[in-house]
Design a protein around this motif. Structure first.
Motif, short mmCIF file in Angstrom:
data_model
loop_
_atom_site.label_atom_id
_atom_site.label_comp_id
_atom_site.label_asym_id
_atom_site.label_seq_id
_atom_site.Cartn_x
_atom_site.Cartn_y
_atom_site.Cartn_z
N ALA A 6 0.82 -1.21 0.00
CA ALA A 6 0.00 0.00 0.00
C ALA A 6 0.85 1.25 0.00
CB ALA A 6 -0.91 0.00 1.23
N GLU A 7 2.04 1.17 0.59
CA GLU A 7 2.92 2.32 0.70
C GLU A 7 3.56 2.69 -0.64
OE1 GLU A 7 7.18 3.28 2.84
OE2 GLU A 7 5.81 1.87 3.80
N HIS A 8 4.17 1.71 -1.30
CA HIS A 8 4.88 2.04 -2.56
C HIS A 8 4.68 1.00 -3.67
CE1 HIS A 8 7.84 -0.86 -1.18
NE2 HIS A 8 8.04 -0.13 -0.08
N GLY A 9 4.07 -0.12 -3.37
CA GLY A 9 3.76 -1.13 -4.39
C GLY A 9 4.92 -1.95 -4.87
N LYS A 10 6.12 -1.71 -4.36
CA LYS A 10 7.31 -2.41 -4.85
C LYS A 10 7.53 -3.71 -4.07
CE LYS A 10 9.53 1.85 -6.32
NZ LYS A 10 10.65 2.75 -6.09
N VAL A 11 6.58 -4.63 -4.20
CA VAL A 11 6.68 -5.93 -3.53
C VAL A 11 6.14 -7.01 -4.47
CG1 VAL A 11 6.43 -4.96 -1.21
CG2 VAL A 11 4.41 -5.75 -2.44
#
Length: 124
Positions: A6-11
């Motif tokens: 939710a914070e940055h989507g880089k997962v």
């Protein structure tokens, strides 16, 4: 389960696991007496919790003799054990908590068990 999504989507999703690898030289056997001991021990172990456990001796002896002819047994004398675990150690404390909480909430007992091994209170 990652708050970072939710914070940055880089997962990306990843699998957590605990594994033990056993090493040794396997030995194959087919003698009926030894097979009967193994089959009886396995049956007793897995049937013991039942209200009316099935026993190998419940079946006719000639039937069991025929079944044993269709079984190949093996033994693996353990020479070395290697344990490995991957429990989101590469993730932030928040992501680790998210994975732990998500697995703990699963209906799958394997997920719940794995969740108990993910460390709590890990700082970044």
């Amino acid at each position: 389960f990652y708050p970072a999504k939710a914070e940055h989507g880089k997962v990306v999703p990843t699998w957590n696991y605990i594994a033990v690898h056993a090493y040794g030289t396997p030995a194959v056997f087919s003698d009926a007496e030894r097979l009967l001991k193994v089959v009886t021990a396995l049956t007793d172990r897995h049937e013991s919790a039942r209200a009316q456990p099935w026993r190998v001796s419940d079946a006719p002896a000639d039937y069991i003799d025929g079944m044993l002819k269709a079984i190949v047994g093996f033994a693996l004398p353990i020479e070395r054990l290697v344990g490995k675990r991957k429990l989101s150690q590469n993730r932030s404390a928040a992501d680790m908590a998210g994975v732990r909480d998500g697995l703990a909430a699963s209906a799958d007992v394997r997920d719940q068990t794995l969740a108990r091994f993910i460390p709590q209170g890990v700082s970044e």
